[in-house]
Design a protein around this motif. Sequence first.
Motif, PDB file in Angstrom:
ATOM      1  N   GLY A 110      58.306  96.668  50.239  1.00  0.00           N
ATOM      2  CA  GLY A 110      58.063  96.706  51.682  1.00  0.00           C
ATOM      3  C   GLY A 110      57.587  95.359  52.208  1.00  0.00           C
TER       4      GLY A 110
ATOM      5  N   ARG B 163      54.310 102.419  52.241  1.00  0.00           N
ATOM      6  CA  ARG B 163      53.713 103.742  52.441  1.00  0.00           C
ATOM      7  C   ARG B 163      53.968 104.565  51.183  1.00  0.00           C
ATOM      8  NH1 ARG B 163      51.952 103.084  57.084  1.00  0.00           N
ATOM      9  NH2 ARG B 163      50.500 104.761  56.673  1.00  0.00           N
ATOM     10  N   ILE B 164      52.917 105.171  50.682  1.00  0.00           N
ATOM     11  CA  ILE B 164      53.026 105.933  49.441  1.00  0.00           C
ATOM     12  C   ILE B 164      52.955 107.425  49.775  1.00  0.00           C
ATOM     13  CG2 ILE B 164      51.944 106.354  47.200  1.00  0.00           C
ATOM     14  CD1 ILE B 164      50.680 103.513  47.513  1.00  0.00           C
TER      15      ILE B 164
ATOM     16  N   THR C   2      47.406 106.083  50.797  1.00  0.00           N
ATOM     17  CA  THR C   2      48.824 106.274  51.089  1.00  0.00           C
ATOM     18  C   THR C   2      49.497 104.973  51.527  1.00  0.00           C
ATOM     19  OG1 THR C   2      48.178 106.916  53.305  1.00  0.00           O
ATOM     20  CG2 THR C   2      48.610 108.689  51.742  1.00  0.00           C
ATOM     21  N   TYR C   3      48.825 103.859  51.310  1.00  0.00           N
ATOM     22  CA  TYR C   3      49.400 102.595  51.779  1.00  0.00           C
ATOM     23  C   TYR C   3      48.895 101.454  50.912  1.00  0.00           C
ATOM     24  CZ  TYR C   3      50.276  98.651  54.959  1.00  0.00           C
ATOM     25  OH  TYR C   3      50.695  97.477  55.505  1.00  0.00           O
TER      26      TYR C   3
END
Lengths: 335, 405
Positions: free
Chosen positions: A157, A163-164, A251-252
């Motif tokens: 990215g 983003r996970i 999540t990131y």
Amino acid sequence: MSDKTATVIPASDTERPRLAAPEKMPVTQIALLAFVAAALVVLPFVVTGYVLYIANLLLVFIVLCLGLHLVIGETGQFALAHAAFYGIGIYSSGLAGNAFGWPFPLSMLLAGVVAGAVGVVIGTVALRMRDIYLALATFAFGEAMQWVFLNWDQVTGGPNGLRISPARLGDLEILTDRQAYPVVVFVTLLMIALTIVISRSRVGRSFRAVRESDVAAMAMGIPVRRAKITAFGLSAFYAGVAGSMFATFSTYIHPDSLGFQTTILALTMVVVGGLGSITGAVGGAIVFGLISEFLRQTPSYQEIIYGLILIVFMMYAPRGLFAFIRDQMGRITRG
Amino acid sequence: MKDRITCVWLGAALLAAGLIHSAGAAAQEPGLTEKTIKIGVFSPLSGANMAYGFDVINAAKMYYSKVNKEGGVHGRQIELVIEDDRCNANDLVSAVKKLVEQEQVFMLNGGSCSAAAVAAKDYVVRSKVPWVMLNASADGALYPPTDYIFGAFSITQYAVGGSVVDFGQQHLKAKKIGYINHDDAYGAWNLEAAQVTAKEVDVQLAVESINPNITDVTAPLVKLRAANPDMIAITTYAKPAALIIKKAHELGITKPIVLTVTGTANMSQLVENVGNKDALKNFYVQDVLADAPGGPKIKWVYDMYKEYYPDLDAKPDHPQAYMPYGIAPAMSVVKALQDAGPNPTREKVAENLRNQKFDSGVMAGPIEFGQNDRAAQESTIYLKFDGTQQTLIPGSFQSRWKYKG
């Protein structure tokens, strides 16, 4: 390596002579362990999600520091690329989840194995180097990896970050710090246990032999080359697992978080806790992680206070915080 | 063996305990009392990136203070809880979680660093807390749009690139623009908008993408000179921008050079780094304010700063360049709260933000969100800068790029 040889190698605080009878654990240590276990169980019931986020981060740093402890503290290889392996772990785990929907235990294993494999390659390349040259070479690798994270847009990215997807196991989806906490605690305990096992094993003893002297270790029949590569690989494996642990509650990820500063933070934790000691690596991560978070409340002075704390530690507790505490306790007991 | 069994039991107990507890309880509307409303504010307040947020927060604080002096919002005084996010993703998430879960704020007003701000996106959306950013552009948090996150008061990268082409075509009558951007995602974003705008206004682009850490800009400039553009647009950070301006002068390029807001944080430093005022003879800078810094339209902001922070104002580097950027986000928060009525809820405030439109008087264009748009501001102004004086070019300029989903 003969058993006799193993007993004469200077030991870390976790080592026991191989043939010695198992020692009884002192009551104070049992009480302390019981307290820690109780605190870990009770924590999610009494604190906010914010505190659990900090706890999760500290546990990630504990695993990161244990990896650094293996390569620097146990084997004496001054490697400064830990943030890179940590990043490889985060991206491997995140991509496995994003692209293939892998359950988190599998992603975690993959993260550790990929980081470990890269660690073995770097360890092999860095075999001929030592001291400042090794530090510079591994530093360069760390910087190069950050560049890769930043510029390999299609995979990482790039500067937009990655983003996970939330970590999953069957129908269970980890969305909050509270849900992630037991997983992170479990993996941390597992990694601590693994470190103790490694440290007490033939492999751990060969690490320490290499740390004390390459030549002496070789003379004793220790495969120095293999020991160094193993230490690099294991250390990177730990960092990869730490990265994957991070991906269970975050999540990131952005490459900015994977720079030299992260390596230095982990190194500071290990050194301040006590180089060459598992307790030091664990304690250093907790103490310095908490100090860093508390200092966020005093923005105007935090750099000065942080610097002062480091100077005080290095002046008065050069062998590490826990060695210092032990010395002081011993002095008090002796009167 | 016994120890191992104990370890396994302990691990299993921890896992079970955590999972049972994670069921959680429903939250009530937090941060609101009869007399107060609590707002969480965060920005870098320490370290190397402090300049991005320190005075921006000061500006927001003084605006909230003014509102409180005038009676607050529907009789409620605004209480600020301020956190340092260190311009770092982990610390920003810590700050946000602390504000939401521990301090129980009603809503968030913070973020000056785009990459760090994006890290909090999922958490904020899941927590359903309205978040109005300060001066972070954070394109990654705004696209695709969510119901709770609002930002880009000091424009997005898309607006940066599109507007510089608009300015070149309208003011400098350029038919061909030499466009220098970074070879990273930020550069790709502003180039995408520049290309869309160029197509619409019939301008040709000659593009050179460079690494942010470049140390020699001769090759890209020689290539641009060969393309013979009518102007050169620089959308890089300050350091490469200074190198480009300096080298362009050395190469005898006399066409107008326009530097976007990405490189203008410290103009005196830029002049020092260029090292030759002759290089700035035909030089323009992009800004996102309604007027030149300290100009008549926004003088009240600087006067207010002087009144609230006389000690800081007396210091040579204050107010910092981005100080006025803190006013419009605070205005947006206050307006959304006012519009939500005497019994505001997070949902009502978020809904009001989604439909918000007003003129702050501080930024170059109106603050306007929409059902598919979370970027507050898309207009820019341009100043002719000779190294000492900044002269405002009349009008404001906009990108033609629109998010299409």
